[in-house]
Each structure stands twice: as structure tokens, then as C-alpha cells.
Design a protein around this motif. Structure first.
Motif, PDB file in Angstrom:
ATOM      1  N   HIS A  93      36.210  43.281  53.874  1.00  0.00           N
ATOM      2  CA  HIS A  93      34.737  43.730  53.269  1.00  0.00           C
ATOM      3  C   HIS A  93      35.391  44.519  52.071  1.00  0.00           C
ATOM      4  CE1 HIS A  93      32.268  42.539  56.781  1.00  0.00           C
ATOM      5  NE2 HIS A  93      31.394  42.210  55.663  1.00  0.00           N
ATOM      6  N   LYS A  94      36.363  45.278  52.138  1.00  0.00           N
ATOM      7  CA  LYS A  94      36.422  46.015  50.857  1.00  0.00           C
ATOM      8  C   LYS A  94      37.274  45.148  49.814  1.00  0.00           C
ATOM      9  CE  LYS A  94      37.758  50.400  53.487  1.00  0.00           C
ATOM     10  NZ  LYS A  94      38.645  51.194  53.878  1.00  0.00           N
ATOM     11  N   ILE A  95      37.899  44.241  50.362  1.00  0.00           N
ATOM     12  CA  ILE A  95      38.656  43.316  49.026  1.00  0.00           C
ATOM     13  C   ILE A  95      37.437  42.502  48.478  1.00  0.00           C
ATOM     14  CG2 ILE A  95      40.131  41.291  48.754  1.00  0.00           C
ATOM     15  CD1 ILE A  95      41.917  42.519  51.059  1.00  0.00           C
ATOM     16  N   LEU A  96      36.664  42.041  49.488  1.00  0.00           N
ATOM     17  CA  LEU A  96      35.709  40.949  48.771  1.00  0.00           C
ATOM     18  C   LEU A  96      34.448  41.951  47.942  1.00  0.00           C
ATOM     19  CD1 LEU A  96      34.602  38.850  51.988  1.00  0.00           C
ATOM     20  CD2 LEU A  96      35.987  38.095  50.020  1.00  0.00           C
ATOM     21  N   TRP A  97      34.137  42.807  48.457  1.00  0.00           N
ATOM     22  CA  TRP A  97      33.059  43.874  47.573  1.00  0.00           C
ATOM     23  C   TRP A  97      33.853  44.319  46.315  1.00  0.00           C
ATOM     24  CZ3 TRP A  97      27.991  43.604  47.994  1.00  0.00           C
ATOM     25  CH2 TRP A  97      27.394  43.104  49.067  1.00  0.00           C
ATOM     26  N   PHE A  98      34.710  45.011  46.142  1.00  0.00           N
ATOM     27  CA  PHE A  98      35.428  45.738  45.148  1.00  0.00           C
ATOM     28  C   PHE A  98      36.277  45.167  44.316  1.00  0.00           C
ATOM     29  CE2 PHE A  98      34.323  48.975  48.611  1.00  0.00           C
ATOM     30  CZ  PHE A  98      33.519  49.797  47.843  1.00  0.00           C
ATOM     31  N   MET A  99      37.056  43.865  44.793  1.00  0.00           N
ATOM     32  CA  MET A  99      37.765  43.156  43.885  1.00  0.00           C
ATOM     33  C   MET A  99      37.193  41.830  43.661  1.00  0.00           C
ATOM     34  SD  MET A  99      41.833  42.376  44.138  1.00  0.00           S
ATOM     35  CE  MET A  99      41.880  41.104  45.484  1.00  0.00           C
ATOM     36  N   GLY A 100      36.965  41.175  44.660  1.00  0.00           N
ATOM     37  CA  GLY A 100      36.153  39.794  44.459  1.00  0.00           C
ATOM     38  C   GLY A 100      37.156  38.749  43.558  1.00  0.00           C
ATOM     39  N   PRO A 101      36.508  37.828  42.817  1.00  0.00           N
ATOM     40  CA  PRO A 101      37.165  36.948  42.111  1.00  0.00           C
ATOM     41  C   PRO A 101      37.512  37.467  40.738  1.00  0.00           C
ATOM     42  CG  PRO A 101      35.000  36.559  42.166  1.00  0.00           C
ATOM     43  CD  PRO A 101      35.110  37.565  43.038  1.00  0.00           C
ATOM     44  N   ASN A 102      37.161  38.820  40.494  1.00  0.00           N
ATOM     45  CA  ASN A 102      37.645  39.243  39.208  1.00  0.00           C
ATOM     46  C   ASN A 102      38.868  39.097  38.363  1.00  0.00           C
ATOM     47  OD1 ASN A 102      34.981  40.434  40.171  1.00  0.00           O
ATOM     48  ND2 ASN A 102      35.217  42.122  39.024  1.00  0.00           N
ATOM     49  N   CYS A 103      39.763  39.006  39.350  1.00  0.00           N
ATOM     50  CA  CYS A 103      41.209  38.970  38.928  1.00  0.00           C
ATOM     51  C   CYS A 103      41.572  37.568  38.298  1.00  0.00           C
ATOM     52  CB  CYS A 103      42.159  39.380  40.018  1.00  0.00           C
ATOM     53  SG  CYS A 103      41.774  38.258  41.609  1.00  0.00           S
ATOM     54  N   PHE A 104      40.739  36.777  38.675  1.00  0.00           N
ATOM     55  CA  PHE A 104      41.123  35.291  38.082  1.00  0.00           C
ATOM     56  C   PHE A 104      40.767  35.064  36.642  1.00  0.00           C
ATOM     57  CE2 PHE A 104      40.487  34.607  42.847  1.00  0.00           C
ATOM     58  CZ  PHE A 104      41.634  33.768  42.897  1.00  0.00           C
ATOM     59  N   TYR A 105      39.918  36.016  36.069  1.00  0.00           N
ATOM     60  CA  TYR A 105      39.201  35.754  34.828  1.00  0.00           C
ATOM     61  C   TYR A 105      39.886  36.308  33.590  1.00  0.00           C
ATOM     62  CZ  TYR A 105      35.675  33.375  37.452  1.00  0.00           C
ATOM     63  OH  TYR A 105      35.145  32.431  38.299  1.00  0.00           O
ATOM     64  N   ARG A 106      39.972  35.614  32.512  1.00  0.00           N
ATOM     65  CA  ARG A 106      40.100  36.419  31.337  1.00  0.00           C
ATOM     66  C   ARG A 106      38.965  36.756  30.513  1.00  0.00           C
ATOM     67  NH1 ARG A 106      43.570  32.924  34.005  1.00  0.00           N
ATOM     68  NH2 ARG A 106      45.665  32.944  33.118  1.00  0.00           N
ATOM     69  N   SER A 107      38.977  37.455  29.440  1.00  0.00           N
ATOM     70  CA  SER A 107      37.956  37.810  28.812  1.00  0.00           C
ATOM     71  C   SER A 107      36.643  36.562  28.213  1.00  0.00           C
ATOM     72  CB  SER A 107      38.252  38.669  27.478  1.00  0.00           C
ATOM     73  OG  SER A 107      39.059  37.783  26.494  1.00  0.00           O
ATOM     74  N   LYS A 108      37.649  35.509  27.936  1.00  0.00           N
ATOM     75  CA  LYS A 108      36.571  34.432  27.352  1.00  0.00           C
ATOM     76  C   LYS A 108      35.814  33.817  28.674  1.00  0.00           C
ATOM     77  CE  LYS A 108      40.333  30.892  27.914  1.00  0.00           C
ATOM     78  NZ  LYS A 108      40.978  29.771  27.459  1.00  0.00           N
ATOM     79  N   THR A 224      42.271  28.768  35.584  1.00  0.00           N
ATOM     80  CA  THR A 224      41.182  29.184  34.734  1.00  0.00           C
ATOM     81  C   THR A 224      41.453  29.255  33.447  1.00  0.00           C
ATOM     82  OG1 THR A 224      42.252  31.385  35.628  1.00  0.00           O
ATOM     83  CG2 THR A 224      40.467  30.478  36.772  1.00  0.00           C
ATOM     84  N   SER A 225      42.857  29.504  32.904  1.00  0.00           N
ATOM     85  CA  SER A 225      43.135  29.503  31.495  1.00  0.00           C
ATOM     86  C   SER A 225      42.988  28.275  30.682  1.00  0.00           C
ATOM     87  CB  SER A 225      44.501  30.032  31.429  1.00  0.00           C
ATOM     88  OG  SER A 225      45.467  28.956  31.932  1.00  0.00           O
ATOM     89  N   MET A 226      42.674  27.131  31.465  1.00  0.00           N
ATOM     90  CA  MET A 226      42.509  25.820  30.764  1.00  0.00           C
ATOM     91  C   MET A 226      41.161  25.547  30.440  1.00  0.00           C
ATOM     92  SD  MET A 226      45.456  23.843  32.789  1.00  0.00           S
ATOM     93  CE  MET A 226      45.322  22.387  31.625  1.00  0.00           C
ATOM     94  N   GLY A 227      40.166  26.530  30.635  1.00  0.00           N
ATOM     95  CA  GLY A 227      38.797  26.055  30.231  1.00  0.00           C
ATOM     96  C   GLY A 227      37.904  25.675  31.220  1.00  0.00           C
ATOM     97  N   THR A 228      36.487  25.825  31.133  1.00  0.00           N
ATOM     98  CA  THR A 228      35.526  25.588  32.083  1.00  0.00           C
ATOM     99  C   THR A 228      35.548  24.138  32.827  1.00  0.00           C
ATOM    100  OG1 THR A 228      34.061  27.166  31.075  1.00  0.00           O
ATOM    101  CG2 THR A 228      33.150  25.523  32.589  1.00  0.00           C
ATOM    102  N   ILE A 229      35.998  23.175  31.806  1.00  0.00           N
ATOM    103  CA  ILE A 229      35.916  21.653  32.209  1.00  0.00           C
ATOM    104  C   ILE A 229      37.130  21.608  33.327  1.00  0.00           C
ATOM    105  CG2 ILE A 229      36.166  19.381  31.370  1.00  0.00           C
ATOM    106  CD1 ILE A 229      33.629  20.670  30.918  1.00  0.00           C
ATOM    107  N   THR A 230      38.356  22.091  32.827  1.00  0.00           N
ATOM    108  CA  THR A 230      39.336  21.685  33.866  1.00  0.00           C
ATOM    109  C   THR A 230      39.334  22.382  35.137  1.00  0.00           C
ATOM    110  OG1 THR A 230      40.928  21.602  31.732  1.00  0.00           O
ATOM    111  CG2 THR A 230      42.073  21.838  33.635  1.00  0.00           C
TER     112      THR A 230
END
Length: 419
Positions: A93-108, A224-230
Motif C-alpha cells: 500500500h505504501k508503494i502504490l499510494w506514495f510512489m505509484g507509476p510516477n517513476c516511469f514518466y519524463r516531463s513530456k 515510455t521514452s519513445m512517445g505515446t503511440i509506441t
């Protein structure tokens, strides 16, 4: 008779995620891309903690070969339930709520983040029931009962189909608990010796599971670095891969449920153990080819099931060849690794899996730096799977392995008897 019902048990979870993918993909490419990190984060997190389920099945199946019968099996079930609820549920629960999938994303990619976080947080509400469901289900499989959990899961899946995942898990746990209620199953605090025995089995399994999950997570991180389509195309293909490959998991479970009798039982027979493995591998080859053909046909011939976006479909079609190879080889790998787990060759399987992860991660870095695209990442996955296959096969065919060495088998049996 055992593997058939067990197959449905493994398919249910990934099928629900695949249905999410198909439904969301019809409406929004952005939300389909968001499901990529969302489902991978939830499914991979659950896959990491499958080591507790595997350990429970292993301990129950092995205890029955030592004539401990139901009393010892109930003890292991009780201890595993306590460990799952006491330690791992809070961590998840701690991992899901406080970190979540945030670590996958770049600013774009920030426009995808809200949808992914919402998906992860809602699915996190079911974790207490999921952990208990896994443990009780695995205990039943360790007792060579695959029909009881299947009946519970049939009811649970029907409820899930109308959207109520919480009641789904409650029903599953209730059925498994009721089937053992007459034997006095409770959740009790385990002794230090019980915890030590669980740790000795669970720790190498944890290393094995986290190595697998880390590699799949790395792939989607690079995607994730290759864009939304990929990313959307990868979500469709990896979710389809996950759902189809679980059809091979019952082969691993069959080895873990039946192999201990031949390796450690009173009528120990290594020749029968080798024959069982041969049968499982033959079934794995046939099943792998079937799954490869059928599984590849779906995104190839019917891609509109997942999305009407032609750009995403074109990206999906670029990885059909490695996609087929991964589906074809996975059932054989699971047969071999299930036998190693049944023989408690845990040190080897944890070291080999972590070694495969390190080598394959280096390949992913090379693929990313050279710009080979999504197909390059999928060929890295092919290499990861074939490395696991050859390591496990070489270990099992070794004269000093668990299927050939009388001394090793006897030493393991003596150690288990003392424990």
C-alpha cells in the motif's frame, strides 16, 4: 486433470487487465498509454509477491510427502497468511499510494500521469484480499486440489465481470477458507522457527521474482521514452503476452505439486521424476506452439479489438516475430523452473535468474542507445527467456542435479526431516 483447472486460475488475473486494455483502447489512446505503466506497476508488484504463494505451495506439497498430512499443511497456511497480512500488505500500500507509476514518466509525459495514478490507487484497495487469496489458493494446489479454487474463481470472475473486484476477492477467500474450516485453519502468529523456515524458502524466491519483474519494468521504462503511440502499442502487446503466458504456469504448478513425492517421499523414485519432467516439457512444446500461433494471430489479424488507431497498430505489427517466439518458449521454461522449485534448488534458480536479469538489462541499455526501437526491446526479452531456458535445462540434466543424484536427494530429505 490437474493442469486443466489450474490453467483457469492463472488466466483470470491477466485477463481482467487485458479487458481493461481492450475497453480503454476503444476510447482514448492517451488513457491506453496510461494503462501501460498503470497495469505493469500493479501486475508486476503482485508478481513480486508471488514468492509467498509459491513458498506456501512448496511447503504444503513437501510436508505431505513427509507424512505430516493436514496438520503441518495447516500450520504453513496459517503462517503464510500472517506473514502476508502483517508485513507485505502494508508495504504494498505504501508503494502504490506514495510512489505509484510516477517513476516511469519524463516531463513530456505528465499528461498521462493522472489517469495512471487513479488506476493504480483503485486497484490497491484489493490487496489484503489478494494476498490471502493467493496463499489459500496455493495451499489447495499444494494439496493437489485444483478444482476447489477453480469453483471459487468462477464465481469471483462472474462478479468481477460486472465491476465489483472487492467482493470478487472476498468470495475467493471465503470458499478456500470454508474448504479447510473443518481442519481448524486460523491466522496465528508463527514461531521464530516457522519464520526462519519460511524465510529460507521465500528469500531466494523473492530474488527470482523481483529479477523477472525488474526486467519487464525496465522494458516499459524505456518504452515510455519513445512517445505515446509506441507506449500504447507496447501496452497492448505486453498485456497480451502476460495473459497468454500464464497458460504455462500450471505446468510449473504441476511439477511443484507432484514432483516432491518422487524426490522426497517414502517411495522416492527419480526415474518417475524424470518421466514427469519429460511429459511436462513435451506438453510445454506443444502448448507453446499453440499459444504462439493463436496469440500472435490476435494482434495481427484483429488489432481493432484493442484500438482503432492505425499508428498504434503499425507499431504492434513490428514486434510480431519476437512476440511469437516469447509465447512459444515460455511453457517449457516454466516446466523446467517448476521442477527446480520442487527440488528446492533455490540458490541456483535465484542466482541464474538474477544473472539473466543483469545480462538482459545490459542488452536493453545497448538497444536503447543504438535506437533499435520497440522491436529491439522485444528481442531483448527473447534473449532473457532463452537464457533462463538453457540455464534451467543444463542444471536439470547435470549428473549432480536433483533428478540424477541420489546423494543430493537424500541430503535434502534429511534436512527436511530435521526441520
Amino acid at each position: 486433470m490437474f493442469t486443466g483447472p489450474a490453467t483457469a486460475l492463472w488466466i483470470c488475473g491477466p485477463l481482467m487487465s487485458l479487458i481493461d486494455t481492450a475497453v480503454i483502447g476503444q476510447g482514448s489512446s492517451i488513457e491506453l498509454a496510461a494503462l501501460g505503466p498503470g497495469t505493469v506497476f500493479c501486475d508486476d508488484m503482485s508478481y513480486i509477491f508471488m514468492f509467498l504463494s509459491i513458498a506456501t505451495s512448496n511447503m504444503v506439497a513437501t510436508s505431505l510427502t513427509r507424512q505430516d498430512k493436514m496438520e503441518c499443511s495447516i500450520k504453513y497456511l496459517s503462517c503464510s497468511c500472517w506473514v502476508g497480512l502483517r508485513h507485505f500488505d502494508a508495504s504494498i500500500h505504501k508503494i502504490l499510494w506514495f510512489m505509484g507509476p510516477n517513476c516511469f514518466y519524463r516531463s513530456k509525459d505528465v499528461h498521462i500521469l493522472p489517469a495512471a495514478n487513479t488506476y493504480v490507487q483503485i486497484r490497491g484497495l484489493a490487496w489484503p484480499a489478494i494476498l490471502i487469496g493467493w496463499v489459500t489458493q496455493s495451499a489447495s494446489l499444494g494439496m493437489k486440489d485444483s478444482w476447489g479454487p477453480l469453483k471459487a474463481l468462477a464465481v469471483a470472475s462472474a462478479v468481477n465481470a460486472i465491476g465489483d473486484i472487492v467482493f470478487c476477492k472476498i468470495l475467493q477467500v471465503w470458499y478456500c477458507w470454508r474448504s479447510m474450516a473443518n481442519n481448524g485453519v486460523t491466522i496465528s502468529v508463527p514461531s521464530s522457527n516457522d519464520l526462519l523456515e519460511i524465510f529460507e524458502i521465500a528469500a531466494p524466491l523473492f530474488v527470482m521474482m523481483i529479477s523477472k519483474v525488474a526486467f519487464y519494468t525496465l522494458i516499459i521504462y524505456f518504452a515510455t521514452s519513445m512517445g505515446t503511440i509506441t507506449l500504447a502499442a507496447h501496452q497492448v502487446m505486453i498485456q497480451t503476452f502476460m495473459m497468454i503466458t500464464v497458460c504455462g504456469e500450471p505446468l510449473s504448478q504441476t511439477a511443484q505439486s507432484f514432483m516432491p513425492e518422487f524426490l522426497y517421499g517414502a517411495n522416492r523414485n527419480l526415474a518417475k521424476a524424470r518421466m514427469l519432467l519429460k511429459s511436462l516439457v513435451i506438453i510445454g512444446v506443444i502448448l507453446g506452439l499453440f499459444l504462439g500461433i493463436v496469440g500472435t494471430s490476435v494482434p495481427w489479424l484483429f488489432p481493432n479489438i484493442f484500438t482503432p488507431d492505425q499508428a498504434i497498430i503499425q507499431e504492434m505489427h513490428k514486434v510480431l516475430v519476437p512476440f511469437f517466439i516469447t509465447l512459444a518458449v515460455t511453457p517449457c521454461i516454466l516446466s523446467l523452473e517448476g521442477t527446480l522449485l520442487a527440488g528446492r534448488d533455490l540458490k541456483f534458480i535465484s542466482l541464474s535468474m538474477s544473472g539473466c536479469f543483469i545480462l538482459s538489462a545490459l542488452v536493453l541499455l545497448l538497444v536503447s542507445s543504438r535506437g533499435y526501437g520497440l522491436s529491439g526491446y522485444w528481442y531483448a526479452l527473447v534473449g532473457f527467456l532463452w537464457a533462463r531456458f538453457f540455464f534451467a535445462l543444463q542444471r536439470l540434466l547435470s549428473p549432480a542435479g536433483i533428478l540424477f543424484s541420489e546423494n543430493i536427494s537424500q541430503n535434502k530429505l534429511d534436512k527436511l526431516t530435521v526441520a
